[in-house]
Design a protein around this motif. Sequence first.
Motif, short mmCIF file in Angstrom:
data_model
loop_
_atom_site.label_atom_id
_atom_site.label_comp_id
_atom_site.label_asym_id
_atom_site.label_seq_id
_atom_site.Cartn_x
_atom_site.Cartn_y
_atom_site.Cartn_z
N ALA A 157 0.83 -1.21 0.00
CA ALA A 157 0.00 0.00 0.00
C ALA A 157 0.87 1.26 0.00
N LEU A 158 1.93 1.25 0.78
CA LEU A 158 2.85 2.40 0.80
C LEU A 158 3.49 2.59 -0.57
N ALA A 159 3.96 1.52 -1.16
CA ALA A 159 4.61 1.62 -2.48
C ALA A 159 3.64 2.17 -3.52
N GLU A 160 2.39 1.71 -3.49
CA GLU A 160 1.40 2.20 -4.45
C GLU A 160 1.10 3.68 -4.21
N TRP A 161 0.99 4.08 -2.94
CA TRP A 161 0.73 5.48 -2.61
C TRP A 161 1.89 6.35 -3.08
N GLU A 162 3.11 5.87 -2.84
CA GLU A 162 4.30 6.63 -3.26
C GLU A 162 4.32 6.84 -4.77
N LYS A 163 3.96 5.81 -5.53
CA LYS A 163 3.96 5.94 -7.00
C LYS A 163 3.05 7.07 -7.46
N LYS A 164 1.94 7.26 -6.76
CA LYS A 164 0.97 8.30 -7.14
C LYS A 164 1.32 9.67 -6.59
N HIS A 165 1.91 9.72 -5.39
CA HIS A 165 2.04 10.99 -4.69
C HIS A 165 3.47 11.53 -4.54
N VAL A 166 4.43 10.66 -4.46
CA VAL A 166 5.82 11.10 -4.27
C VAL A 166 6.46 11.16 -5.65
N ILE A 167 6.25 12.29 -6.31
CA ILE A 167 6.64 12.40 -7.73
C ILE A 167 7.75 13.41 -7.96
N GLY A 168 8.36 13.86 -6.89
CA GLY A 168 9.49 14.76 -7.04
C GLY A 168 9.17 16.24 -7.07
N ASP A 169 7.90 16.57 -6.87
CA ASP A 169 7.54 17.99 -6.88
C ASP A 169 7.61 18.61 -5.48
N GLY A 170 7.93 17.82 -4.49
CA GLY A 170 8.08 18.32 -3.13
C GLY A 170 6.78 18.44 -2.35
N GLU A 171 5.67 18.13 -2.99
CA GLU A 171 4.39 18.26 -2.28
C GLU A 171 4.22 17.16 -1.24
N TYR A 172 4.60 15.94 -1.58
CA TYR A 172 4.46 14.82 -0.66
C TYR A 172 5.77 14.06 -0.54
N GLY A 173 5.94 13.45 0.62
CA GLY A 173 7.06 12.56 0.86
C GLY A 173 6.53 11.30 1.51
N THR A 174 7.36 10.32 1.65
CA THR A 174 6.97 9.05 2.25
C THR A 174 6.35 9.25 3.62
N THR A 175 6.84 10.21 4.38
CA THR A 175 6.31 10.42 5.73
C THR A 175 4.88 10.96 5.72
#
Length: 62
Positions: free
Chosen positions: A30-48
């Motif tokens: 679930a974390l890996a799938e969330w990261e693929k959608k949200h942690v895209i390098g724009d600085g808006e989201y991180g793993t935490t």
Amino acid sequence: MKHDKAEAQIARYERIIKAATVMTETEKIALAEWEKKHVIGDGEYGTTDWPGWEPIISRISH
């Protein structure tokens, strides 16, 4: 005030680190799938920022 906020952030990161050591395979996926959608390098989201941390932290805090 700044010191309190920094302490709170450090405490949260420590809880996340501990949570990461007890994650189920389902939670890891679930974390890996969330990261693929949200942690895209724009600085808006991180793993935490993953919302799944809270249930894990709650589970291990009891």
